[in-house]
Design a protein around this motif. Structure first.
Motif, PDB file in Angstrom:
ATOM      1  N   LEU A   1       0.818  -1.208   0.000  1.00 42.39           N
ATOM      2  CA  LEU A   1       0.000   0.000   0.000  1.00 42.39           C
ATOM      3  C   LEU A   1       0.852   1.258   0.000  1.00 42.39           C
ATOM      4  N   VAL A   2       1.957   1.202   0.751  1.00 43.83           N
ATOM      5  CA  VAL A   2       2.826   2.383   0.808  1.00 43.83           C
ATOM      6  C   VAL A   2       3.475   2.651  -0.550  1.00 43.83           C
ATOM      7  N   GLN A   3       3.884   1.605  -1.259  1.00 42.30           N
ATOM      8  CA  GLN A   3       4.627   1.746  -2.524  1.00 42.30           C
ATOM      9  C   GLN A   3       3.719   1.663  -3.752  1.00 42.30           C
ATOM     10  N   ARG A   4       2.419   1.718  -3.575  1.00 42.22           N
ATOM     11  CA  ARG A   4       1.491   1.564  -4.697  1.00 42.22           C
ATOM     12  C   ARG A   4       1.617   2.707  -5.683  1.00 42.22           C
ATOM     13  N   GLN A   5       1.494   2.381  -6.959  1.00 43.94           N
ATOM     14  CA  GLN A   5       1.493   3.363  -8.045  1.00 43.94           C
ATOM     15  C   GLN A   5       0.179   3.259  -8.811  1.00 43.94           C
ATOM     16  N   PRO A   6      -0.513   4.348  -9.046  1.00 42.16           N
ATOM     17  CA  PRO A   6      -0.237   5.672  -8.494  1.00 42.16           C
ATOM     18  C   PRO A   6      -0.359   5.674  -6.972  1.00 42.16           C
ATOM     19  N   PRO A   7       0.376   6.511  -6.301  1.00 45.74           N
ATOM     20  CA  PRO A   7       0.372   6.513  -4.832  1.00 45.74           C
ATOM     21  C   PRO A   7      -0.977   6.920  -4.262  1.00 45.74           C
ATOM     22  N   LEU A   8      -1.233   6.418  -3.046  1.00 45.72           N
ATOM     23  CA  LEU A   8      -2.444   6.803  -2.325  1.00 45.72           C
ATOM     24  C   LEU A   8      -2.260   8.180  -1.705  1.00 45.72           C
ATOM     25  N   ASP A   9      -3.330   8.706  -1.162  1.00 51.02           N
ATOM     26  CA  ASP A   9      -3.220  10.006  -0.497  1.00 51.02           C
ATOM     27  C   ASP A   9      -2.381   9.860   0.765  1.00 51.02           C
ATOM     28  N   GLU A  10      -1.938  10.987   1.292  1.00 57.13           N
ATOM     29  CA  GLU A  10      -1.007  10.977   2.429  1.00 57.13           C
ATOM     30  C   GLU A  10      -1.617  10.299   3.657  1.00 57.13           C
ATOM     31  N   GLY A  11      -2.904  10.479   3.899  1.00 58.81           N
ATOM     32  CA  GLY A  11      -3.538   9.860   5.063  1.00 58.81           C
ATOM     33  C   GLY A  11      -3.512   8.343   4.977  1.00 58.81           C
ATOM     34  N   ALA A  12      -3.790   7.804   3.766  1.00 60.34           N
ATOM     35  CA  ALA A  12      -3.768   6.348   3.610  1.00 60.34           C
ATOM     36  C   ALA A  12      -2.357   5.811   3.740  1.00 60.34           C
ATOM     37  N   ILE A  13      -1.360   6.554   3.189  1.00 62.05           N
ATOM     38  CA  ILE A  13       0.031   6.102   3.312  1.00 62.05           C
ATOM     39  C   ILE A  13       0.464   6.079   4.779  1.00 62.05           C
ATOM     40  N   GLU A  14       0.058   7.105   5.529  1.00 66.20           N
ATOM     41  CA  GLU A  14       0.418   7.160   6.949  1.00 66.20           C
ATOM     42  C   GLU A  14      -0.222   5.999   7.708  1.00 66.20           C
ATOM     43  N   THR A  15      -1.488   5.718   7.374  1.00 64.51           N
ATOM     44  CA  THR A  15      -2.173   4.599   8.035  1.00 64.51           C
ATOM     45  C   THR A  15      -1.498   3.266   7.701  1.00 64.51           C
ATOM     46  N   ALA A  16      -1.126   3.089   6.425  1.00 64.81           N
ATOM     47  CA  ALA A  16      -0.434   1.855   6.045  1.00 64.81           C
ATOM     48  C   ALA A  16       0.904   1.734   6.766  1.00 64.81           C
ATOM     49  N   GLY A  17       1.615   2.845   6.963  1.00 61.93           N
ATOM     50  CA  GLY A  17       2.889   2.801   7.693  1.00 61.93           C
ATOM     51  C   GLY A  17       2.691   2.406   9.147  1.00 61.93           C
ATOM     52  N   ILE A  18       1.598   2.931   9.753  1.00 59.73           N
ATOM     53  CA  ILE A  18       1.317   2.548  11.146  1.00 59.73           C
ATOM     54  C   ILE A  18       1.006   1.066  11.237  1.00 59.73           C
ATOM     55  N   ILE A  19       0.211   0.577  10.259  1.00 58.56           N
ATOM     56  CA  ILE A  19      -0.103  -0.861  10.246  1.00 58.56           C
ATOM     57  C   ILE A  19       1.171  -1.684  10.114  1.00 58.56           C
ATOM     58  N   ARG A  20       2.084  -1.254   9.249  1.00 61.13           N
ATOM     59  CA  ARG A  20       3.332  -1.987   9.059  1.00 61.13           C
ATOM     60  C   ARG A  20       4.169  -1.988  10.342  1.00 61.13           C
ATOM     61  N   ASP A  21       4.279  -0.811  10.999  1.00 59.80           N
ATOM     62  CA  ASP A  21       5.087  -0.742  12.227  1.00 59.80           C
ATOM     63  C   ASP A  21       4.495  -1.620  13.328  1.00 59.80           C
ATOM     64  N   GLN A  22       3.160  -1.576  13.470  1.00 59.79           N
ATOM     65  CA  GLN A  22       2.536  -2.402  14.505  1.00 59.79           C
ATOM     66  C   GLN A  22       2.685  -3.898  14.188  1.00 59.79           C
ATOM     67  N   ALA A  23       2.619  -4.231  12.896  1.00 57.17           N
ATOM     68  CA  ALA A  23       2.812  -5.630  12.513  1.00 57.17           C
ATOM     69  C   ALA A  23       4.239  -6.080  12.800  1.00 57.17           C
ATOM     70  N   HIS A  24       5.207  -5.173  12.527  1.00 52.16           N
ATOM     71  CA  HIS A  24       6.601  -5.485  12.868  1.00 52.16           C
ATOM     72  C   HIS A  24       6.751  -5.720  14.372  1.00 52.16           C
ATOM     73  N   ALA A  25       6.105  -4.860  15.195  1.00 59.92           N
ATOM     74  CA  ALA A  25       6.195  -5.018  16.648  1.00 59.92           C
ATOM     75  C   ALA A  25       5.562  -6.338  17.094  1.00 59.92           C
ATOM     76  N   MET A  26       4.407  -6.664  16.486  1.00 62.72           N
ATOM     77  CA  MET A  26       3.766  -7.923  16.830  1.00 62.72           C
ATOM     78  C   MET A  26       4.606  -9.120  16.378  1.00 62.72           C
ATOM     79  N   HIS A  27       5.232  -8.996  15.233  1.00 62.04           N
ATOM     80  CA  HIS A  27       6.112 -10.064  14.745  1.00 62.04           C
ATOM     81  C   HIS A  27       7.294 -10.263  15.684  1.00 62.04           C
ATOM     82  N   HIS A  28       7.844  -9.151  16.196  1.00 67.10           N
ATOM     83  CA  HIS A  28       8.940  -9.232  17.162  1.00 67.10           C
ATOM     84  C   HIS A  28       8.480  -9.924  18.447  1.00 67.10           C
TER      85      HIS A  28
END
Length: 510
Positions: free
Chosen positions: A305-332
């Motif tokens: 979602l973060v690297q999608r072309q054409p890119p999403l709006d800034e709010g969606a990119i920020e939300t996808a980044g939060i999801i990725r960070d939380q998933a990384h934390a859960m994976h850890h």
């Protein structure tokens, strides 16, 4: 099991002995002219022997004296008189009396020994039955009930006092009482004395105690498990003294049974704890393993979602980044849980090699570059550190966890120290920070699973980091401790140095 004779029978025995002598006289008197006096003497001696075997020593002695007198009065001329016409009869009287006394003694002794053997046999049979009943007891209450029923046959009121010990099994706290007779404070004091001194305490000679009580310590092979309080229903001191060996044997059987129940309970509790721990580790392992796959997919989808072309709006990119960070934390977190489960289940194999500790410090700090970017990292490593035999991946996890904790629980910009050195046959490493330190009174708990430094910490975490560190260090044969120091906290661990192979020592030589 009461083998004592009633007092009325004790007195009646002498009457029976006299009657036997009179009956012998009446039976042989018509034969006075037909039998020789020596044969009549033998009949009287037979009567004395019967009295000795049947009635005991005292009546037999009386029968011997009475037989001599009756023989003299009715059978020795002149008849119906104690006068003796021939002096040789005096020798007959003396021999008759001596033989009668010796015969009575031997007969009574045989009878007493037979009675004692029968009594011991009855006691042995009763103790065997008691041991069999106690062997089937499953609770302390059943042990006390069986003991009370057994000792009631010898007119004893029983109270079983089981010692309540600490976890170590050596510190006495209080008694648990099982019995109909409730002890007062003074009697409990005597019970404690018997327990602590391992000696028998009697209260029959004390004034104001009411019922006389004998306290027998229940001495098991390992320790004293309690006290047996016995209150006789009679005041017969001699009878109590004669029952002492039986009572001591009962106390020994009760002590062994109570110790068996104690160890059976401890074994069952330990087995339940092991089963619960095994179940918990299995659940953690299963959950962490099953959740890692969907979390990996979630991280990949978030990156897409973060690297999608054409890119999403800034709010969606920020939300996808939060999801990725939380998933990384859960994976850890899942990785930590899986590692913890493997370490506790002893299913992990150490890939130990001889290698320098400096490389682990370098790789750990590189992995935490983002976290340590705003920190002043102070590293103190002597140049002559020897090679150490350890698993590089696992030891890197230890150092990363300690550095991460040091950064989390210290103010921004506070320095973090990593210091290593050798002492005797150990490599000692300490990771410290400047901060609030560990809470007082909980130093021994910080290495437990899911334990945090504070009860309501503001820093995110799961309480697994130090537990994993401890498991890894102990798997290497080392030790790890946490401590507070002026202005901060420190975690120190030590690994055994050992002796590297000669080839590696030559490679390390300048």
């Amino acid at each position: 099991m009461n083998t004592e004779l009633p007092s009325s029978w004790c007195r009646a025995r002498y009457v029976v002995a006299a009657v036997l002598c009179l009956l012998t006289t009446l039976g042989t008197l018509p034969l006075r002219e037909l039998l020789d006096l020596a044969n009549i003497v033998m009949i009287f001696l037979l009567t004395v022997f019967v009295a000795a075997v049947w009635l005991g020593r005292g009546p037999a002695v009386m029968a011997a004296v009475l037989a001599v007198a009756l023989f003299d009065f009715f059978f020795v001329p002149p008849h119906l008189s104690f006068a003796v016409a021939d002096g040789q009869y005096l020798v007959t009287f003396a021999v008759m009396l001596a033989v009668g006394l010796i015969t009575s003694h031997l007969g009574a002794l045989l009878s007493e020994r037979t009675t004692e053997a029968e009594s011991r046999e009855r006691e042995t049979r009763a103790l065997y039955q008691l041991a069999r009943d106690l062997g089937g007891a499953l609770t302390v209450g059943q042990v006390a009930e069986i003991t009370q029923l057994f000792l009631a046959t010898v007119d004893m009121d029983v109270t079983v006092l089981v010692a309540d010990t600490g976890k170590s099994g050596s510190t006495f706290h209080e008694f648990h009482e099982y019995g109909s007779h409730e002890l007062n404070d003074l009697e409990k004091g005597f019970a404690r004395t018997a327990h602590e001194k391992r000696t028998i305490v009697e209260t029959d000679s004390l004034v104001g105690m009411g019922v006389a009580i004998v306290f027998l310590p229940l001495v098991a092979p390992e320790h004293v498990v309690g006290v047996l309080a016995l209150a006789p229903r009679t005041d017969d001191v001699d009878r109590m003294r004669s029952l002492r060996p039986l009572l001591e044997a009962v106390a020994s059987l009760v002590a062994i049974t109570l110790e068996r129940l104690h160890y059976a309970e401890a074994a069952q509790s330990s087995e339940l704890q092991v089963a619960a721990e095994r179940l918990r580790i299995s659940i953690l392992s299963s959950l962490s393993h099953d959740l890692r796959t969907p979390l990996t997919s979630l991280v990949g989808l978030a990156d897409t979602l973060v690297q999608r072309q054409p890119p999403l709006d800034e709010g969606a990119i920020e939300t996808a980044g939060i999801i990725r960070d939380q998933a990384h934390a859960m994976h850890h977190l899942m990785s930590n849980l899986l590692d913890m489960a493997r370490l506790h289940a002893c299913n992990i194999t150490l890939n130990k090699e001889w290698q320098p500790f400096e490389e682990i410090v370098g790789s750990s700090t590189r992995l935490l570059t983002a976290l340590l970017a705003s920190r002043k990292l102070e590293i103190g490593l002597p140049r002559d550190l020897p090679l150490v035999h350890f698993d590089a991946v696992l030891l890197e996890r230890v150092l990363c966890n300690l550095l991460e904790n040091a950064a989390k629980y210290s103010p921004p910009g506070a320095p973090i120290q990593v210091i290593a050195g050798t002492r005797e046959q150990w490599l000692e490493v300490s990771v410290g920070n400047d901060g609030p330190g560990f809470p007082a009174g909980r130093m021994d708990q910080v290495f437990d699973l899911f334990t945090r430094g504070e009860r309501e910490p503001a820093v995110a975490g799961t309480g697994l980091g130090l537990a994993i560190c401890k498991a890894i260090i102990e798997a290497h044969g080392g030790t790890i401790v946490a401590e507070n120091r002026p202005g901060g906290a420190c975690v120190r661990f030590a690994l055994p140095l050992g002796t590297p192979p000669p080839s590696m020592e030559e490679e390390e030589a300048p």
